[in-house]
Each structure stands twice: as C-alpha cells, then as structure tokens.
Design an enzyme around this catalytic site. Structure first.
Site: not given
Ligand SMILES: C[S@@+](CC[C@H](N)C(=O)[O-])C[C@H]1O[C@@H](n2cnc3c(N)ncnc32)[C@H](O)[C@@H]1O
Length: 865
Positions: A189, A193-194, A339
């Site tokens: 997920c 992208g950080s 988070c």
């Molecule tokens: C907490 S954020 C991730 C932050 C990222 N790891 C970062 O450090 O920049 C969660 C991400 O999960 C994605 N997401 C939501 N449901 C998902 C799924 N079923 N499978 C994959 N990604 C998913 C969202 O679009 C979101 O970008």
C-alpha cells in the site's frame, strides 16, 4: 547518483495534487502565538476535540490516566515539520553538512542569545543525521534572516528531490524492515510513496561504485491517482529498480511459472537462473487505516473521528496482511504498520495474523533495534465499541446482534462457541454456533464486561505516541515468516467435491476468491528449486489425471464443445506446482492446484485479455529489441560493451516504429518482467524503469545522426559508459552554460573546449564538470560524484537540456562547493567578456534572441515530452 532531476511537465501536472509542504496556515500577526502583543488565541481552523475520541481512548488505556492531559495537549498542537535528506543524491553530503554546520549552528547561536527560536535538529533515532525536525511559524520565518534562508533552501532542495518532507513517525517502518541491497521488497500500500522512497534509498545504499543494486522495490497501490503521485515522487530517485503496480493488496497476483526451469538434456538437467515465482524478501504492509495518528497534521480528523472507522477497516487490514505473508519468502520479514492508534486496527489485526499462521509466523521482538526511538509495547487487552456500545467479547456482539463485529476484533479472537464449547471442539464435535448463543442473556453494562486478555506476545508490537517525542502516532509490528503458511485443507477438500458440475466450477471460483481474501497459501513453492522440481513432477502427474477427469465431468454437464476445449486448453497451463506445498505433497494440495486452474480456465474473457497483457487503460510493457535503433544509440554515444543494454530496455508502446521513450530496467526488474510474461502478464504495471532515451522531435533533432537523446534521469546511470559525444568543461564554462543556457562555440572561455564542442556531431551530448586542476586533455575518471548535464550540440552553439530549476540548483551547489576555490575564472571581467561576445554574436549568424529561442526550444522539448 540520481535523485535530483524531474521533468517540468510532471511538476506542473502534480502541482495541485502535491501538498505545498513548506506552507503553514496563514495567521495574522495579532493571532500569532509567538507575538507577545497578540490578544487573540491562535486561530484554529478545526475544533481540536471530540468527546467520543476522549471516551474511546481513555477506556482503551493507550496512555495511563495520569498522562492523559499531556497526551491531549500535544495532540492538539501542530506537528513540527520533519524532512529527510535523499541519501542517494549526489549532494547528500553537502546538504547534511549545510544543515549541521550552517543552519543548525546559526540557529543555536541565535537561540543562545535569547531568541524564541527552536533550532533545527536531527532525529536522534534516524541513522546518519539524515532526518531532521524543525518547528517554526510563518511569522518567525518572515522575521528571521537565517530562517528565511533555511526556508528557501528547503523549498529548492525539495523541488529538486534532494530533500523529502515526511512525518517523522512515518519514517519508522522501513527502518525495522532490515532491507539489504539484494532484497526484493514489496510495498503493498505504497502511495504516495514516502516509504517507497526510503526503501529505494536503502536498496541503493552501499550498491557498489555507482552500479545498480541487485534488489528492487515493487510499489503497489489500489488507487491509480495515488499511484501517479507515487510515480512522480519516486521519479526523483532516477531508479531502474522500481516497478509500480495497481492492484488490490488483498488480491495481489501470485506470479509464478515453472516453465523452462529446466535447461539441458534429460540427463544433465540444470536449473535456469531466472526466478519462477514472485516472492519477496521483505514486505511493507502500511495498510489503509482510520489515520487518527495524523491528527496533528490533519486536524479535520477531529471532526470526522468515530470508533466505527476502525471496525470497518479491520477485516480488510487482515486480508491485505495475510496476502502479503503468502507473498513473503520463508525466512523473510514483514512490517505491518498503521498511522492509527486504535487497537482494533493494530493489535487485533496482528493477533489474528498470528492465530491464522500458527507457528509459521512469529512476532519479532525488536526492542533492541533503534534504541533511541521512544515507543510503547503493544496492548494485551482492549475493547470494541460499536454504535456507542462497549463490547468486551464476541459474546456481547452476538447478543446485541452486531453484524459488523467479528471475533478477531477482540483480544481472545474467539467466538462465543469457541469459548463455551472448548471441550466439545477439542474432540471434534460439530457445534452450531447459532444454537450456542443465548440471545436472551441480559446485556452486560460497561462495568460488568468480562475482560479479555490476549495470550499472544503482543507486547512486542510498538505504539509511538505523540507526547513521547513531539511527533504523530504510529503502530508497527515486525513479523518473521518461519515456514510455509498452513493450508486451508477443508477448502481444498470441498473444492474437490464441487469439481463435477458447472455450478461447482462457479462455486470453486468463489472459494478461490475466499482463499485469496484470507491470504492463506493453499500451498507454496517458495522452497528451494529442488523442491519445486520434485513437487512439479509429482503435481504434473496428478494434475493431468485429475484435469482429464475434470474434463470428463464437465462434458457430462455441458454440450458446449467450445467450453470444453477452452477448459482443456487452460488445463494445459496448469502444469505448475501451484498447490503442492513441498512439505505436504498431498493429493488434497494437488487437487487444489487443479481446482484453481480449472477455475481460472473458466474465468473466460477477462483472464484471456490479461494473458495478452491488455490491462484496460494501461500501456503494455514490452521489451525493446529494435537492433537498428539500439545499435545507432550505441554507436553515436560510444556506449561501452560492458553496459548491458540488450534485454534491459523496455517501452510502453505497441508500435515499435513510433517508440518515443525507452526505459532502462535493472536485472532484478528484468527478471520480474520475464516472469510476468511467462506467467500471463498478471501484473498491472503502471510504471517501470528509468527513462533513458527519448526520441528527438524538433526539426533539428530529427536531422541528427541519432534520433534519441539521453534523458536527464537516465544520464547518471549510463554516464560511466559513454565514450563519444562527451566533453569535459572547466568550472567557468560549465557555470556559464548553466547561467546562459546556450553559448556559441566561439564564446567559451576555454577556446579549445569551444572548438571541441563544434566538432561534436549534431545532436545530444554530455558535458561533464572537470575537476579543478585537470586540463582538457587529461583523462577524467567518471564516478558517482561526477557532475554532468545533457546538452544539445546545434549548428553554432551548445545548449543545455536541463530544466531551469535544475540549473539553479546546480549553480547553488557549485557555488557552495567552490566557495573555497575562488578562482579567477569567474571574475566579473570574464562575465562582461562573455556578455560582450554574446552581444556581438549576432553578426555571426545567430542573434542572442535566436539563441534564446534555441535554448527555449530545447527546454520545451524537455518540458513537453
Ligand atoms: C497509509 S496509506 C500508505 C502510505 C504510504 N505507505 C506512504 O508511506 O506514503 C494507505 C494506502 O493504501 C491504499 N489502499 C487502500 N486500500 C487498498 C487495498 N485494498 N490494496 C492496496 N492499497 C490500498 C490507499 O490508496 C493508500 O494510498
């Protein structure tokens, strides 16, 4: 190398999407908290309170009652800004030194003199002083010259990609992943992208002498827009070791193929070196969550917050984590993070993973790692709240008929039946849970809820809370895959029964879907290649037998010959050891393989489209094999034979005659692309590789001997291998190029250089900054510290093909770096000499205006393509 260039077009495109990281909300001076004359309290755009939040977390006990007030006080304060230096940037050392020796020291001195400034400081727990925290208001920045300078520095370096703004706590999960340069890492997920950026940095760390690392990162996200954001962010890494995909994490494809794994004759069979299944050494599972750990950064969450948000995400989080574990190699490490502070999204998910995986996965005690990071152990007990009612166990949920509540949300993870019929279950007696629940039992009040305590080692999880080190909140659990995950035997058995009818086939499909959702491996072949071979041959035998039986049964229930042959055809593809765990080479497992393959045979059109690589709306990924073009590039730039081009170039255009961009991929990425082709293109790839060559489209460009120029992203990678169309400029001429963008050959300070430039072939060329003390005829060794730019050799001048901001950055870096070597070459008289020459150059054919147009044209090519 790398990490400093990006295209202007992308920047423009993402302007709206990217947060302006260094902007703070506007405050007027009268409400500024730092203004002693301020009468008003600070303007608060959002109410930083929510009674249900207080009630919920007080009850959960995530902090002790005596620290509640300080917890809440810090939670209501704005978050200090945190940022990381991109460790792969060529200027990483310079930037760190500027922060340590210039900005930090100056601000410390000002603070010591009694100012109200908080000096910037490195985050103690982040390695090598690469992550920093600063805490200033806009007003302070406006009033203080050092801060103003610091702010400008941050803006420019962020734009270039040498610095990334990232919440301090969000930097933690990749640090616990123990990534090595040869690892294949899945960031499931990943957007925006950080953390992907961090993972790539770690992969690149200690890669030998500027060569590409052996490992790679596969960054995936469900949201295609966010994928684009990720692509934009990671462009600044200039990496050939990244694949970006767009899948649901819980259904991430298990690419595999055992075809062609044997080479040689029957008696001297050898294993081919290529990978046969897409498994990862490390997985980062930073799942979607309710996000209340980011309250300080996103205060609108105060208003929206309710306990139900976490309950609604719990099952998805388990599904994603389980799928990731099935994609992890035995011996591999996975980090699960959110988070959110909520135990239902955190400890409850980890507990369920441990219950499902049994001894095959362990929760790692990382208390000795990053000792300077303050964190709290995971909870062993918590409650679930649903629509304003507290539930202490699943029993309560059943009584109150709470449908959205599942047993795994509770510390014991057991349903009412498990608890009340433990003995019966142990002797295998079938109990109907509906019968077991006494729905007319009185509903307990909050006070007499029976407390459940987990017997799993959840204290090994980590919760970072805001008031410990003035950050946001985060939850992290580190998991180690000890052995293959257990199979769901019942499902395979039931699948077998259902094989004989068309309806059965459909049901099998849903079974398969359920398995994928659960993320459980019905089998895994992530053992040694020997194991794969053993299982493959055994499974092959069973598969052909069972598949033909299946065909017969299908033919009994359908008269449609086409359907039969379709299944038979697809059944032909099932000779891979999908379903036989090397350890449990059981008929059940083998049968599972057939179930899945017959099922997939029946999925029809959709699958067929995927087999052709036709993901709707996504350009295909194709290896670029046009020898004529490859040879013309090789010859024009004199690319050394040791640089592997063949098999490493890909395009996204089906029409080989109109390829505009050619991307370069590392060996690791190439292997995955190979596997993906062999496995029927299951990966929906939105971005792959490093843009290396771009077709020249301008009039002058198309008349050049080579129709492809080297892109600025690709230059650092290919630079050491270029032997033609490359010149080494003195500092003076290099700076002039950056300043004036286009210089006539006769106007270079070093006349020989101008002559050599004139002798280059028409087209793209590379200008390298020569070290002080080296002459034009000296041999120059190119390495990771070498500064080079792409230029265009025109008929009368040399023009840079670098964006204005990149020129600005390079000029600033050079002036910082060369401050000590104040040589005469850039003395004012030289400037005026150059200006004079340029002013006169109109007589020689191209006027300064025309030169500007030429330079602009070149830059526009950069900007628009
Ligand atoms: C907490 S954020 C991730 C932050 C990222 N790891 C970062 O450090 O920049 C969660 C991400 O999960 C994605 N997401 C939501 N449901 C998902 C799924 N079923 N499978 C994959 N990604 C998913 C969202 O679009 C979101 O970008």
């Amino acid at each position: 190398m790398g990490g400093r260039r990006g295209s202007r077009t992308q920047r423009k495109h993402f302007k709206q999407n990217r947060e302006n990281v260094w902007k703070r909300p506007k405050t007027d001076s009268s409400s500024d908290p730092n203004n002693p004359n301020s009468n008003n309290p600070p303007w608060q755009p959002f109410a930083t309170q929510n009674p249900s939040f207080d009630e919920y977390y007080k009850e959960q006990g995530i902090v002790s009652p005596d620290e509640w007030d300080s917890f809440m006080e810090v939670l209501r304060k704005p978050l200090p800004a945190a940022f990381r230096i991109n460790s792969t940037s060529q200027f990483c050392e310079d930037i760190r030194s500027q922060l340590e020796n210039d900005f930090m020291k100056s601000l410390q001195a000002e603070a010591a003199e009694g100012g109200d400034l908080e000096p910037i400081k490195p985050l103690a727990w982040y390695p090598d002083n690469l992550a920093w925290q600063s805490n200033f208001s806009r007003m302070q920045i406006r009033k203080n010259q050092t801060l103003e300078r610091f702010h400008e520095f941050l803006k420019l370096e962020t734009e270039i990609g040498n610095i990334s703004r990232q919440e301090a706590v969000s930097m933690v999960p990749p640090l616990f992943l123990d990534v090595h340069p040869h690892h294949f890492v899945l960031d499931v997920c990943a957007a925006p992208g950080s953390k992907t950026f961090q993972l790539l940095e770690i992969i690149y760390h200690s890669a030998k002498g500027g060569s590409l690392p052996e490992g790679m990162v596969l960054a995936n996200d469900l949201d295609v827009q966010r994928c684009n954001l990720l692509i934009h962010q990671t462009k600044r890494m200039c990496t050939a070791n990244l694949i970006v995909t767009n899948h649901e994490g819980q259904h991430f494809p298990g690419c595999r193929s055992h075809k062609n794994i044997l080479i040689g004759s029957e008696t001297t069979n050898e294993l081919e070196k290529s990978i046969t299944q897409l498994l990862f050494d490390r997985v980062l599972c930073d799942v979607p969550c309710s996000g209340d750990g980011t309250l300080r950064k996103a205060p609108d969450i105060w208003r929206k917050w309710n306990g139900g948000m976490a309950n609604g995400l719990h099952c998805l989080q388990i599904q994603i984590a389980m799928r990731c574990l099935s994609l992890l190699k035995v011996g591999g490490r996975m980090v699960y993070s959110t988070c959110s502070m909520n135990p239902v999204e955190n400890e409850a998910v980890v507990a369920e993973i441990l219950r499902r995986c049994g001894v095959s996965v362990e929760l790692v005690d990382v208390s000795n790692e990053l000792p300077q990071l303050i964190r709290r152990p995971g909870l062993k007990k918590w409650k679930v709240r649903d629509k304003g009612v507290w539930l202490a166990s699943y029993k309560d949920a059943r009584k109150l008929q709470r449908n959205g509540i599942v047993p795994s949300m509770f510390p014991s993870g057991k349903n009412y039946t498990d608890l009340t019929n433990k003995n019966k279950s142990e002797i295998g007696e079938n109990v109907n849970s509906e019968d077991a629940v006494q729905l007319d039992d009185p509903v307990p009040s909050t006070d007499d809820l029976e407390e459940e305590i987990s017997d799993l080692p959840l204290e090994r999880c980590m919760r970072i809370v805001p008031h410990d080190q003035n950050t946001g909140a985060f939850f992290i659990a580190v998991l180690h895959k000890v052995s293959h995950l257990p199979a769901i035997q019942e499902k395979s058995a039931s699948s077998q029964k259902k094989l004989s009818t068309r309806n059965g086939l459909h049901e099998n499909l849903s079974d398969q879907a359920t398995e994928e959702i659960n993320g459980l491996e019905v089998s895994s072949v992530d053992g040694t290649d020997e194991k794969i071979l053993e299982v493959a041959s055994e499974v092959d035998k069973n598969i052909s037998k069972i598949a033909s039986e299946a065909d017969e049964r299908i033919s009994e229930v359908t008269s449609d010959d086409e359907k039969i042959s379709e299944v038979a055809l697809e059944a032909d593809l099932v000779d891979e050891p999908d379903e036989g765990s090397p350890e449990s080479n059981s008929t059940e497992a083998t049968q599972g393989a057939v179930d899945k393959k017959i099922d997939s045979a029946k999925t029809g059109e959709k699958r067929k489209l995927q087999m052709q690589g036709k993901w709707k709306g996504v350009d295909p990924v194709l290896f670029f094999k046009d020898e004529t073009i490859i040879n013309s590039i090789k010859t024009f730039y004199g690319i050394d034979e040791s640089f592997p081009l063949t098999g490493h170039l890909v395009t996204r255009n089906n029409d080989a005659n109109h390829v505009k961009r050619i991307y370069y991929v590392s060996k690791s990425v190439k292997d995955i692309l190979d596997l993906n082709f062999r496995g029927g293109q299951q990966l929906k790839i939105t971005s792959v590789g490093l843009k290396m060559f771009e077709r020249q489209t301008s009039r002058e460009g198309s008349s050049a001997p080579c129709s492809f120029r080297i892109s600025s992203e690709g230059l650092p990678v290919i630079l050491p291998y270029i032997t033609k169309q490359i010149l080494y400029a003195s500092a003076a001429d290099f700076k002039h190029l950056l300043q004036y963008k286009s210089i006539k050959f006769a106007d270079f300070v070093e006349a020989d250089f101008g002559q050599k430039a004139a002798n280059l072939m028409l087209g793209c060329c590379v200008i390298v900054l020569r070290d002080a003390g080296k002459s034009l005829s000296d041999h120059i060794q190119v390495d990771t510290s070498t500064i080079a730019i792409g230029c265009w050799k025109g008929r009368s001048s040399l023009s840079v093909m670098v964006t204005a901001i990149d020129c600005q950055e390079l000029l600033e870096r050079l002036s910082v770096g060369m401050e000590t070597e104040k040589n005469a070459t850039l003395a004012p008289e030289n400037h005026s000499e150059l200006d004079e020459k340029q002013d006169m150059s109109g007589e020689n054919g191209t006027s300064p205006e025309e030169q500007d147009v030429e330079a602009k044209k070149i830059q526009d090519i950069n900007a628009t393509e």
